[in-house]
Motif scaffolding. Structure first.
Motif, PDB file in Angstrom:
ATOM      1  N   ILE A  61      -6.173  -1.033 -13.444  1.00 49.31           N
ATOM      2  CA  ILE A  61      -5.283  -1.788 -14.335  1.00 49.31           C
ATOM      3  C   ILE A  61      -3.836  -1.306 -14.269  1.00 49.31           C
ATOM      4  N   ARG A  62      -3.536  -0.252 -13.520  1.00 50.54           N
ATOM      5  CA  ARG A  62      -2.188   0.297 -13.483  1.00 50.54           C
ATOM      6  C   ARG A  62      -1.542   0.123 -12.114  1.00 50.54           C
ATOM      7  N   ASP A  63      -0.242  -0.067 -12.134  1.00 56.10           N
ATOM      8  CA  ASP A  63       0.539  -0.073 -10.909  1.00 56.10           C
ATOM      9  C   ASP A  63       0.763   1.367 -10.460  1.00 56.10           C
ATOM     10  N   GLU A  64       0.518   1.635  -9.208  1.00 53.19           N
ATOM     11  CA  GLU A  64       0.548   3.015  -8.723  1.00 53.19           C
ATOM     12  C   GLU A  64       1.937   3.623  -8.790  1.00 53.19           C
ATOM     13  N   LEU A  65       2.976   2.865  -8.502  1.00 51.83           N
ATOM     14  CA  LEU A  65       4.329   3.409  -8.456  1.00 51.83           C
ATOM     15  C   LEU A  65       4.901   3.641  -9.850  1.00 51.83           C
ATOM     16  N   THR A  66       4.875   2.606 -10.670  1.00 51.42           N
ATOM     17  CA  THR A  66       5.561   2.671 -11.968  1.00 51.42           C
ATOM     18  C   THR A  66       4.672   3.154 -13.106  1.00 51.42           C
ATOM     19  N   GLY A  67       3.356   3.071 -12.940  1.00 50.25           N
ATOM     20  CA  GLY A  67       2.447   3.434 -14.019  1.00 50.25           C
ATOM     21  C   GLY A  67       2.274   2.327 -15.051  1.00 50.25           C
ATOM     22  N   LEU A  68       2.955   1.200 -14.864  1.00 47.20           N
ATOM     23  CA  LEU A  68       2.802   0.080 -15.785  1.00 47.20           C
ATOM     24  C   LEU A  68       1.504  -0.666 -15.480  1.00 47.20           C
ATOM     25  N   TYR A  69       1.121  -1.555 -16.387  1.00 50.87           N
ATOM     26  CA  TYR A  69      -0.024  -2.413 -16.115  1.00 50.87           C
ATOM     27  C   TYR A  69       0.274  -3.283 -14.896  1.00 50.87           C
ATOM     28  N   ASN A  70      -0.789  -3.593 -14.143  1.00 46.03           N
ATOM     29  CA  ASN A  70      -0.589  -4.441 -12.972  1.00 46.03           C
ATOM     30  C   ASN A  70      -0.763  -5.916 -13.327  1.00 46.03           C
ATOM     31  N   ARG A  71      -0.585  -6.770 -12.328  1.00 50.71           N
ATOM     32  CA  ARG A  71      -0.598  -8.215 -12.548  1.00 50.71           C
ATOM     33  C   ARG A  71      -1.962  -8.697 -13.030  1.00 50.71           C
ATOM     34  N   ARG A  72      -3.033  -8.166 -12.456  1.00 49.52           N
ATOM     35  CA  ARG A  72      -4.372  -8.623 -12.832  1.00 49.52           C
ATOM     36  C   ARG A  72      -4.662  -8.334 -14.292  1.00 49.52           C
ATOM     37  N   HIS A  73      -4.328  -7.102 -14.736  1.00 47.44           N
ATOM     38  CA  HIS A  73      -4.570  -6.764 -16.135  1.00 47.44           C
ATOM     39  C   HIS A  73      -3.691  -7.613 -17.055  1.00 47.44           C
ATOM     40  N   PHE A  74      -2.459  -7.866 -16.642  1.00 47.46           N
ATOM     41  CA  PHE A  74      -1.570  -8.685 -17.461  1.00 47.46           C
ATOM     42  C   PHE A  74      -2.142 -10.095 -17.654  1.00 47.46           C
ATOM     43  N   LEU A  75      -2.658 -10.698 -16.583  1.00 48.79           N
ATOM     44  CA  LEU A  75      -3.208 -12.048 -16.689  1.00 48.79           C
ATOM     45  C   LEU A  75      -4.433 -12.081 -17.608  1.00 48.79           C
ATOM     46  N   GLY A 130      12.052   1.146 -24.605  1.00 49.33           N
ATOM     47  CA  GLY A 130      12.843   0.253 -25.433  1.00 49.33           C
ATOM     48  C   GLY A 130      12.068  -0.856 -26.113  1.00 49.33           C
ATOM     49  N   LEU A 131      10.867  -1.153 -25.633  1.00 45.39           N
ATOM     50  CA  LEU A 131      10.088  -2.246 -26.210  1.00 45.39           C
ATOM     51  C   LEU A 131       9.122  -1.712 -27.264  1.00 45.39           C
ATOM     52  N   ARG A 132       8.565  -2.614 -28.058  1.00 45.46           N
ATOM     53  CA  ARG A 132       7.586  -2.227 -29.065  1.00 45.46           C
ATOM     54  C   ARG A 132       6.276  -1.812 -28.401  1.00 45.46           C
ATOM     55  N   ARG A 133       5.488  -1.011 -29.108  1.00 49.88           N
ATOM     56  CA  ARG A 133       4.183  -0.612 -28.573  1.00 49.88           C
ATOM     57  C   ARG A 133       3.245  -1.804 -28.464  1.00 49.88           C
ATOM     58  N   SER A 134       3.468  -2.815 -29.298  1.00 48.29           N
ATOM     59  CA  SER A 134       2.610  -3.999 -29.250  1.00 48.29           C
ATOM     60  C   SER A 134       2.995  -4.951 -28.127  1.00 48.29           C
ATOM     61  N   ASP A 135       4.181  -4.770 -27.529  1.00 48.56           N
ATOM     62  CA  ASP A 135       4.590  -5.622 -26.418  1.00 48.56           C
ATOM     63  C   ASP A 135       3.869  -5.182 -25.145  1.00 48.56           C
ATOM     64  N   LEU A 136       3.476  -6.140 -24.351  1.00 43.68           N
ATOM     65  CA  LEU A 136       2.751  -5.844 -23.115  1.00 43.68           C
ATOM     66  C   LEU A 136       3.706  -5.932 -21.938  1.00 43.68           C
ATOM     67  N   LEU A 137       3.953  -4.795 -21.301  1.00 47.92           N
ATOM     68  CA  LEU A 137       4.849  -4.705 -20.151  1.00 47.92           C
ATOM     69  C   LEU A 137       4.028  -4.468 -18.898  1.00 47.92           C
ATOM     70  N   PHE A 176       8.942  -8.142 -13.104  1.00 50.00           N
ATOM     71  CA  PHE A 176       8.216  -7.574 -14.232  1.00 50.00           C
ATOM     72  C   PHE A 176       7.996  -8.667 -15.276  1.00 50.00           C
ATOM     73  N   VAL A 177       6.991  -8.475 -16.109  1.00 50.39           N
ATOM     74  CA  VAL A 177       6.716  -9.431 -17.176  1.00 50.39           C
ATOM     75  C   VAL A 177       6.557  -8.669 -18.498  1.00 50.39           C
ATOM     76  N   VAL A 178       6.971  -9.331 -19.575  1.00 48.91           N
ATOM     77  CA  VAL A 178       6.810  -8.775 -20.915  1.00 48.91           C
ATOM     78  C   VAL A 178       6.224  -9.858 -21.799  1.00 48.91           C
ATOM     79  N   LEU A 179       5.177  -9.510 -22.503  1.00 45.96           N
ATOM     80  CA  LEU A 179       4.556 -10.435 -23.445  1.00 45.96           C
ATOM     81  C   LEU A 179       4.867  -9.938 -24.854  1.00 45.96           C
TER      82      LEU A 179
END
Length: 343
Positions: free
Chosen positions: A183-197, A250-257, A265-268
């Protein structure tokens, strides 16, 4: 387990007294009453948490020592059944096989042998004429050999438990790493596209059911290809990671980055108004534009973004398409801006 075992032993001792296999005056009620009282105290210490302050919170040593002392007292009244009653010592030793290491088992075996030897010395000193010396030596050797076997097998079992525990911990850590990779992007440590969808579908369902606000932003770093071409991919990776850290802080903990792919990048934004989303994106744009990079003191960084509000009944494809369209409108208008659509 201890209380059940002592109950069986009490029943056996009581029957032995009735069948004259034990001394008629065997104080079995006193011995087992004392034994149950001590174990009730152990139980209260464990249940109340008092034993957690001790080095041995399960009180294994104390429970086994109590059982060994009670067994020694019973053996004193056991007459000719003593050889068979030695097995009770081994029952007590079994209690520690899964809890003690080899050193602990050696200490308990030494304590057991000391108690039994003390009993034999006491009988020799008080009634030497009633003691059969060959039985005395035979019982001692049988007990010593049995205890040696428990030390060896118990240590082997403890080592097996340790290896299994280590393997289980390694498997758990490997599973956690695999889960993170999934579920994580290897470079940035953020969630990846599959987990975001996957999360997008969940948040859309919640917004549909509750009628709550939901906004989606798609972000594209401006002129990112030029950074790679001019300064190299290591510099490009640094820019991606810098943006990821800024957005995470900078974003809220409830926001999905999440990293959508490449420099996108995407933010929900769940439960957020249009004004709040725009303000958060503007703060992020300003913070990113003020960054300095060691590989180029003159480089200016910026991003373009498209922001869309969820419309009841629409699909995930439609939602992301409208945000993506807003992104391309922002880039077409000169980049370094945020374009809102869907209102």
């Amino acid at each position: 387990m201890a209380l059940y075992s002592y109950l069986l032993l009490w029943m056996g001792t009581f029957l032995g007294v009735q069948l004259s296999a034990f001394e008629p005056g065997t104080p079995h009620a006193l011995i087992f009453g004392w034994l149950y009282g001590i174990n009730a105290l152990f139980y209260l210490m464990i249940r109340s948490g008092c034993s957690e302050r001790l080095k041995d919170p399960s009180l294994t040593f104390l429970q086994m020592a109590t059982g060994i002392l009670a067994t020694t007292a019973i053996l004193y009244f056991s007459r000719e059944l003593r050889g068979a009653m030695l097995s009770i010592y081994f029952m007590v030793m079994t209690f520690g096989v899964f809890a003690l290491d080899r050193r602990g088992l050696m200490l308990m075996a030494l304590f057991t042998l000391t108690c039994f030897t003390g009993l034999q010395v006491f009988e020799l000193s008080t009634s030497p004429h009633s003691v059969v010396f060959s039985y005395l030596i035979g019982h001692w050797i049988i007990l010593a050999l049995g205890l040696c076997w428990f030390i060896y097998v118990g240590g082997y079992i403890h080592n097996l438990q340790t290896r299994v525990r280590d393997q289980r911990e390694s498997l758990r850590e490997a599973h956690e790493r695999l889960s993170a990779i999934a579920i994580r992007d290897e470079l940035t440590g953020l969630y990846n596209r599959r987990h975001f969808l996957e999360r997008l579908d969940e948040e859309m369902s919640l917004a549909e059911r509750n009628g709550s606000a939901l906004h989606l932003a798609i972000i594209d770093l401006d002129h990112f290809k030029q950074v790679n071409d001019q300064y190299g991919h290591a510099a490009g990776d640094e820019v991606l990671c810098r943006f990821s850290n800024l957005a995470s802080q900078g974003l809220r903990r409830s926001d999905l980055l999440a990293r959508y792919g490449g420099e996108e990048f995407v933010v929900l934004f769940p439960h957020a108004s249009k004004q709040a989303c725009m303000a958060a994106m503007e703060r992020l744009r300003d913070a990113f534009a003020s960054q300095d990079f060691g590989f180029s003191g003159a480089m200016q960084t910026s991003f373009s973004a498209g922001l869309a509000a969820y419309q009841k009944g629409e699909s995930a494809e439609s939602f992301t398409h409208r945000a993506d369209t807003a992104l391309y409108e922002a880039k077409a208008a000169g980049r370094n801006r945020i374009h809102l659509t869907g209102e």
